[in-house]
Write an enzyme that holds these catalytic residues in place. Structure first.
Site, PDB file in Angstrom:
ATOM      1  N   ALA A   1      -3.503 -12.299  -0.046  1.00  0.00           N
ATOM      2  CA  ALA A   1      -4.028 -12.977  -1.229  1.00  0.00           C
ATOM      3  C   ALA A   1      -3.218 -14.196  -1.634  1.00  0.00           C
ATOM      4  CB  ALA A   1      -4.092 -11.992  -2.388  1.00  0.00           C
TER       5      ALA A   1
ATOM      6  N   SER B   1      -0.414 -15.458   0.754  1.00  0.00           N
ATOM      7  CA  SER B   1       0.227 -16.073   1.921  1.00  0.00           C
ATOM      8  C   SER B   1      -0.384 -15.539   3.200  1.00  0.00           C
ATOM      9  CB  SER B   1       1.748 -15.811   1.919  1.00  0.00           C
ATOM     10  OG  SER B   1       2.014 -14.433   2.112  1.00  0.00           O
TER      11      SER B   1
ATOM     12  N   ASP C   1      -7.896  -5.922   6.180  1.00  0.00           N
ATOM     13  CA  ASP C   1      -6.455  -5.704   6.315  1.00  0.00           C
ATOM     14  C   ASP C   1      -6.073  -4.232   6.149  1.00  0.00           C
ATOM     15  OD1 ASP C   1      -6.954  -5.744   3.563  1.00  0.00           O
ATOM     16  OD2 ASP C   1      -5.708  -7.498   3.175  1.00  0.00           O
TER      17      ASP C   1
END
Length: 490
Positions: free
Chosen positions: A8, A10, A236
């Site tokens: 969110a 990097s 993810d």
């Protein structure tokens, strides 16, 4: 192998090398992926993100990593880009925290009752689910949907930029409440009910699919990279769960800990019952035909956003400093519901926490340490609630918890989780998402046989820490849990 792991705030390019025994990681590029508000919409700067992905690829081309065999991208879920019939991006993708979906569930009820939507998808109710983002788009900007030809979730959009292939990967698509959980396919009933054009939905592929090579224009720009792009477990959390170092046949509860805490268990068929509907648990796709049966919990976002607020006020703290101050504070003297909407939006969260405590008749935190202790204790209590809900729905007590991801570096929280849940915690690996991404790449190329072999490799490659619950604190946690359940209306 190159894993592109986007979070969110990097993103990283991580080169993974597998020697037949162990997996090693080396970061080759790190970059910010911060969203921004443009023309009133909280958006992702997707072209800048793609530029940074190309920098990671370029660094491979100019180094000994030029012979990478595969590339895989994982990101957060639910968000998407819209493409016209010429394959051109119509606008920057909106961020899931954009306010356009505030209250959307009530509006969407007229198209399909929530209970029916859950019966089909098994997906928990969050304002930002893809189906409701599209519903808001249809309400507010129907002209855009009218000219859109395809909708691609963020990793699928980036894969399209790399290869020219438009495919929807199953694990990322499953998060948006548009798939039939039993068939694993797009739900025609949902698409029709919301009046969505069927053309928007690209063919689905399973994680491990080899999508294709880089576009010739990219290899000309970046160098002669012959790597294939693989559809990894592109959500993810799906990649992180691949990296849970569990033993074959072993029941486990996982927490993918970071900005969000995704807490659940792995099953091989969806659990869609009155209980799961009541608990608001979700059934999202995993690798190898698995289901991630889980609960979204607000997670370390609350600490991260509090730290940003203190920095705006001229007070800079490291996360270690905040943890030390928290653990020096009195335990369980004030508790919040981490999933209260007040804590889900950017802003002055320390003030929001104090206001919440005052409104609920509790001790009001007096300093940064007490605020972070309230966050940690409350997350641990939310974990306890979630683990008891999982036990109830599974009909048995699952004996231990695996925490993976960046949140494992918050060692005090790992210990508090063990204490509150009264069961052992195994924490690690830290880089679970990238590791799971790379493991699926290795499976796709035949270097690993299956998920069980991948997890065996992960156990032998990365550190896992053990936290024994402090049973002497049981009475304190039981009292705090009773207070917590009152806060959440139970």
């Amino acid at each position: 192998m190159l894993a592109i792991d986007l979070g969110a705030s990097s993103g990283r390019g991580i080169v993974g090398s597998y020697d037949g025994d162990k997996l090693t990681l080396e970061e080759n590029h790190r970059f910010p992926s911060d969203p921004l508000t443009v023309a009133g919409t909280f958006s992702w700067d997707i072209l800048r993100i793609f530029y940074e992905i190309k920098q990671s690829l370029g660094k491979c081309a100019l180094s000994s990593d030029r012979d990478i065999a595969t590339i895989g991208i994982d990101t957060w879920g639910v968000d998407y880009g819209l493409l016209d019939k010429h394959g051109k991006l119509l606008k920057n993708p909106a961020h899931y925290r954009d306010t356009r979906t505030v209250g959307i569930q009530d509006y969407a009820e007229k198209f399909m009752p929530k209970k029916r939507l859950y019966e089909i998808t098994g997906i928990q109710f969050c304002d930002f689910n893809t189906v409701w983002q599209l519903c808001a788009e249809m309400r507010d900007n129907p002209e855009l949907i009218g000219i859109a030809d395809k909708m691609l979730n963020i990793p699928d959009l980036l894969n399209y930029f790399l290869t020219g292939e438009m495919k929807s990967e199953y694990t990322i698509a499953s998060t948006g409440a548009l798939l039939d959980a039993k068939t694993g396919e797009w739900s025609r009933e949902i698409i029709d009910a919301f009046g969505l054009p069927e053309r928007l939905f690209a063919p689905l592929v399973k994680p491990g699919n080899i999508l294709g090579g880089l576009l010739p224009s990219l290899t000309e720009e970046l160098g002669d990279i012959s790597a294939k792009v693989v559809n990894v477990a592109a959500h993810d959390t799906a990649s992180a769960v691949v990296a849970v170092p569990a033993v074959k046949g072993q029941d486990f509860i996982f927490i993918s800990s970071g900005t969000w805490s995704l807490m659940g268990t792995e099953t091989y068929s969806p659990i869609i019952t009155d209980k799961s509907f009541s608990y608001n648990f979700t059934n999202e796709g995993g690798f190898g035909g698995s289901i991630r049966f889980l609960k979204n919990i607000m997670g370390l976002w609350i600490e991260q956003e509090s730290r940003r607020q203190w920095k705006r006020e001229g007070k800079s703290f490291t996360f270690d400093e905040l943890s030390n101050m928290a653990m020096a504070s009195k335990p369980c003297q004030c508790i919040i519901n981490p999933d209260d909407p007040a804590f889900g939006v950017p802003g002055n969260l320390p003030r929001a926490i104090c206001e919440y405590c005052e409104k609920t008749g509790q001790h009001i935190p007096e300093n940064e340490g007490e605020i972070v202790r309230a966050i940690f204790d409350s997350l641990a209590l939310r974990y306890k609630w979630s683990v008891e809900a999982i036990d109830d729905m599974k009909g048995k007590r699952i004996p231990f918890i695996n925490i993976v991801g960046g949140g494992t570096k918050e060692e005090p929280l790992c210990q508090l989780c063990a204490d509150a849940c009264a069961r052992p915690v195994y924490a690690g690996p830290v880089e679970a998402t990238a590791i799971g991404n790379l493991a699926v790449q290795a499976i796709s190329m035949g270097e690993l046989k299956d998920l069980d072999e991948a997890r065996e490799m992960i156990r032998g490659s990365f550190e896992v820490k053990y936290y024994e619950p402090k049973l002497a604190d049981k009475d304190m946690w039981d009292d705090a849990y009773a207070r917590f359940k009152k806060l959440i209306g139970e």
